[in-house]
Design a protein around this motif. Structure first.
Motif, short mmCIF file in Angstrom:
data_model
loop_
_atom_site.label_atom_id
_atom_site.label_comp_id
_atom_site.label_asym_id
_atom_site.label_seq_id
_atom_site.Cartn_x
_atom_site.Cartn_y
_atom_site.Cartn_z
N UNK A 37 49.93 42.74 0.35
CA UNK A 37 51.15 42.99 1.11
C UNK A 37 51.21 44.42 1.62
N UNK A 38 50.67 45.34 0.84
CA UNK A 38 50.73 46.74 1.24
C UNK A 38 49.57 47.52 0.66
N UNK A 39 49.18 48.54 1.38
CA UNK A 39 48.20 49.52 0.91
C UNK A 39 48.68 50.88 1.38
N UNK A 40 48.23 51.92 0.72
CA UNK A 40 48.62 53.26 1.14
C UNK A 40 47.48 54.23 0.89
N UNK A 41 47.54 55.35 1.60
CA UNK A 41 46.53 56.38 1.45
C UNK A 41 47.01 57.67 2.06
N UNK A 42 46.38 58.75 1.68
CA UNK A 42 46.73 60.05 2.22
C UNK A 42 45.87 60.36 3.44
N UNK A 43 46.35 61.23 4.30
CA UNK A 43 45.54 61.63 5.47
C UNK A 43 44.15 62.09 5.06
N UNK A 44 43.15 61.59 5.79
CA UNK A 44 41.78 61.96 5.50
C UNK A 44 41.06 61.03 4.56
N UNK A 45 41.81 60.27 3.78
CA UNK A 45 41.20 59.33 2.85
C UNK A 45 40.74 58.07 3.58
N UNK A 60 40.73 53.74 3.27
CA UNK A 60 41.36 52.59 2.62
C UNK A 60 40.66 51.33 3.10
N UNK A 61 40.76 50.29 2.30
CA UNK A 61 40.18 49.00 2.66
C UNK A 61 41.23 47.91 2.47
N UNK A 62 41.33 47.06 3.48
CA UNK A 62 42.23 45.92 3.43
C UNK A 62 41.39 44.65 3.34
N UNK A 63 41.68 43.82 2.36
CA UNK A 63 40.91 42.59 2.17
C UNK A 63 41.61 41.40 2.78
N UNK A 64 40.80 40.38 3.05
CA UNK A 64 41.29 39.15 3.67
C UNK A 64 40.48 38.01 3.06
N UNK A 91 49.21 43.06 6.20
CA UNK A 91 49.22 44.17 5.25
C UNK A 91 49.87 45.37 5.88
N UNK A 92 50.86 45.92 5.21
CA UNK A 92 51.53 47.12 5.72
C UNK A 92 50.80 48.34 5.18
N UNK A 93 50.26 49.14 6.07
CA UNK A 93 49.57 50.37 5.69
C UNK A 93 50.53 51.54 5.81
#
Lengths: 111, 121
Positions: A8-16, A18-22, A106-108
């Motif tokens: 439903x959601x993922x988050x990360x800081x600038x420069x990092x 992230x991976x979203x799965x499906x 997914x809300x990033x």
């Protein structure tokens, strides 16, 4: 036909990164390579980011990449930027009764 | 400029019909498959229907099969969605989208801004 499964959601800081799965089944993600990813900012139409698992349309940043392993496709965003904050959807061709199915989205959030 | 412009949305009572149109410009319409995708308020995208470049192949989501019909007029660069027996759950913003290929591959690289359909008594 059940939607493909996305977090439903993922988050990360600038420069990092992230991976979203499906995640799907052998009738869709696991069996075929017609998998695309879309970015949607609030109030806007979706934008194609990745097609055929891993291909980027012209004009899409190379910070976006796609892959697939088994029944799971993934969208990776590297060098996270504030402008990347959006909803992301996957879609796959399917041999079930519905020819195509989206993931639930997914809300990033960029912290 | 490559553009898709939807029209035909509105408020309709349950059980009634509505026909959506999508006018394409800026690309060779008859070379590409086309799709309708909808999004209920606050909800995820839902693929509704697709049609190949020559109309030889069409597909529908289970939720609309038997009620909706997708068609195209290549001479007029237009895509249509005939929606019959409308239900409250069909309420959504309906997008027209262009596929990257002749056939239905679901890589939709051009999208319209959508037309709103509200089904309510």
């Amino acid at each position: 036909q059940s939607a493909l499964t996305q977090p439903a959601s993922v988050s990360g800081s600038p420069g990092q990164s992230i991976t979203i799965s499906c995640t799907g089944t052998d009738s869709d993600v696991g069996g075929y390579n017609y998998i695309s990813w879309y970015q949607q900012h609030p109030g806007q139409a979706p934008k194609l980011m990745i097609y055929d698992v891993r291909n980027r349309p012209s004009g899409v940043s190379n910070r976006f990449s796609g892959s697939k392993s088994g029944y799971t496709a993934s969208l990776t965003i590297s060098g996270l930027q504030a402008v990347d904050e959006a909803d992301y959807y996957c879609i796959s061709y399917s041999t079930s009764t519905t020819p195509a199915v989206f993931g639930g989205g997914t809300k990033l959030t960029v912290l | 400029e490559v553009q898709l412009v939807e029209s035909g949305g509105g408020k309709v009572q349950p059980g009634r019909s509505l026909r959506l149109s999508c006018a394409a410009s800026g690309f060779t319409f008859d070379e590409y498959a086309m799709h309708w995708v909808r999004q209920a308020p606050g909800k995820a995208l839902e693929w509704v229907a697709g049609i190949s470049w020559t109309s030889g192949s069409t597909g529908y989501a289970d939720s609309v099969k038997g009620r909706f019909t997708i068609s195209r007029d290549n001479a007029e660069s237009s895509l249509f969605l005939q929606m019959n027996s409308l239900r409250a759950e069909d309420t959504a913003l309906y997008y027209c989208a262009k596929d990257r290929r002749h056939s239905l591959t679901y890589g939709m690289d051009v999208w319209g801004q959508g037309t709103t359909v509200t089904v309510s008594s």
